[in-house]
Design a protein around this motif. Sequence first.
Motif, PDB file in Angstrom:
ATOM      1  N   VAL A 187     -10.658  -9.643   3.111  1.00 42.80           N
ATOM      2  CA  VAL A 187     -10.653  -8.193   3.302  1.00 42.80           C
ATOM      3  C   VAL A 187     -10.496  -7.874   4.783  1.00 42.80           C
ATOM      4  CG1 VAL A 187     -11.910  -6.055   2.967  1.00 42.80           C
ATOM      5  CG2 VAL A 187     -12.136  -7.900   1.310  1.00 42.80           C
ATOM      6  N   SER A 205      -8.836 -10.019  -7.621  1.00 41.99           N
ATOM      7  CA  SER A 205      -8.624  -8.676  -7.068  1.00 41.99           C
ATOM      8  C   SER A 205      -9.645  -7.682  -7.595  1.00 41.99           C
ATOM      9  CB  SER A 205      -7.205  -8.190  -7.366  1.00 41.99           C
ATOM     10  OG  SER A 205      -7.036  -7.934  -8.743  1.00 41.99           O
ATOM     11  N   CYS A 209     -14.758  -4.286  -1.162  1.00 42.49           N
ATOM     12  CA  CYS A 209     -14.340  -3.884   0.192  1.00 42.49           C
ATOM     13  C   CYS A 209     -15.019  -4.700   1.288  1.00 42.49           C
ATOM     14  CB  CYS A 209     -14.573  -2.391   0.424  1.00 42.49           C
ATOM     15  SG  CYS A 209     -16.290  -1.871   0.411  1.00 42.49           S
ATOM     16  N   SER A 257     -10.481   1.805   0.674  1.00 37.33           N
ATOM     17  CA  SER A 257     -10.311   0.415   1.090  1.00 37.33           C
ATOM     18  C   SER A 257     -10.364  -0.514  -0.113  1.00 37.33           C
ATOM     19  CB  SER A 257     -11.413   0.038   2.094  1.00 37.33           C
ATOM     20  OG  SER A 257     -11.409  -1.351   2.358  1.00 37.33           O
ATOM     21  N   ASN A 297      -7.366  -2.919  -1.589  1.00 35.25           N
ATOM     22  CA  ASN A 297      -7.524  -4.362  -1.755  1.00 35.25           C
ATOM     23  C   ASN A 297      -7.163  -4.804  -3.173  1.00 35.25           C
ATOM     24  OD1 ASN A 297      -8.360  -4.828   0.871  1.00 35.25           O
ATOM     25  ND2 ASN A 297     -10.477  -4.341   0.394  1.00 35.25           N
ATOM     26  N   SER A 323      -3.532  -6.945  -3.923  1.00 35.30           N
ATOM     27  CA  SER A 323      -3.719  -8.316  -4.386  1.00 35.30           C
ATOM     28  C   SER A 323      -2.879  -8.634  -5.617  1.00 35.30           C
ATOM     29  CB  SER A 323      -5.202  -8.557  -4.708  1.00 35.30           C
ATOM     30  OG  SER A 323      -6.006  -8.414  -3.554  1.00 35.30           O
TER      31      SER A 323
END
Length: 460
Positions: free
Chosen positions: A42, A263, A312, A326, A330, A334
């Motif tokens: 991250v 993810s 996160c 965030s 992510n 992913s």
Amino acid sequence: MEKIRKKHILGAIEISVIAVLTLALIIMFASYCFFTSSSSSVPSYKDTLYAESIFAPVDNTKNEKQLISPSFIGICFEKALSPASPSSRNALINEILPFVSHLFSDVSTTLEFSSPKSAFEYVENEIAQHSEYLYLSFPCDIPASCVSPLLGADSIRETTHAFLVKDLYIFCDENGYLSGICTDKNGNAATLASRTKSLLSFETLRRFADDSEEMTRFEFVTAGERKYPVFSSSVSNFNIIAYNESGADTLENEQGLRDIVSSFGFNPNNTRFFRTQNSITYVEQFGELTIYENGDVLYTPESIGVPLSELCGKIKENYSFADKISAAYNIISSLDRNTFGGYSSLCVDDISYTDGLLNIGFSYYADGIGIESGENAANLTFDSNSLVSANVYANSYAVINTTYSDIPQKLLFSLFKTEFENNLPHSFLPVYTANGGDEIYSAKYAFVFDSEVKEEVSEK
């Protein structure tokens, strides 16, 4: 004398031992910091990955995602110009990103007006005072606090940017100071300003203004208290085609499964799972994650959902809006680009907050143009501290050599302007729609009303 000497020697030894231990602690702490930062997948808010993610050019080799994509980009100097091709669009985006980043990292003021007309006139007056400016328009209202963390701004600043952005105008004076004004679809306005001088200048954009092949002229047309960018002449966009990149059962792609599982905060090494004929479901304490053979993903929570600390990379008592953005980034970044997007990207298409739940809706976009599918391509829903539901539909698109050209948007707009007396559209933009049910999609202009139902007009 001997005792004094021994006392000094012992003292020196003690000091040396303390110094060695202190140095060892410093090295151990530095090693820990390096290990934790390098082992985490991250990135921090200051990482350039976030600065690039907002308008990242399409690039399958880097697997970049466009979490937010402007639907229109223009430079207004002596003439108002917009990119005429995807390549020129990406080149211009790379040039204007520092302007957006610098402006959104500083202060803002939300404005209040007695009427929509007053707000419209104020914005028009501000624009008239600047002979040169950048213009960006988004397909839907984007919370400014969503833009800020993606541009590298500290999450604390989200309280400063408490407004929505749909149309953004950026000004730069000769000394490098940036300012701007933005409006949402209802005409509410806010100003942006930088208190520090930058090294930015519109001179870096002159080459685009001089490139007649890569840029095309546009103008603004108005209806009521709203304005819309339109092209004076016909423009062409590449057609795209829907396809299945995997070519086989997604469930047989071991690495692809691991990426999806990771993810969503699940541990691919320790997670229990069970299979059916067309799906595999992973089970952990915070719920079930089902992956179907075509790549679709469905997360069903237990009581707490997936903790945001898993998504996160932060352990906090209270998570901010920026933390949830965030986490969303992510998750989306992913996912394998070939299965989830291809030439297109999953981009934010809708953000709503109801009963303590934040829902972020995504659609597939290609070159800033949304691909019509009848429903969101993905939905991520967060409560105060966790992801409480999610679904992602796997679709892939490839660009093909054929193009589609609308009649001039200015003419198209004027044909329907009389119908807007009681219901103004909040956008007039191209939308990729399928041709007669086949897998080829063409970008046709449409009016988007507050009901969020797109009304195609290019074939009427």
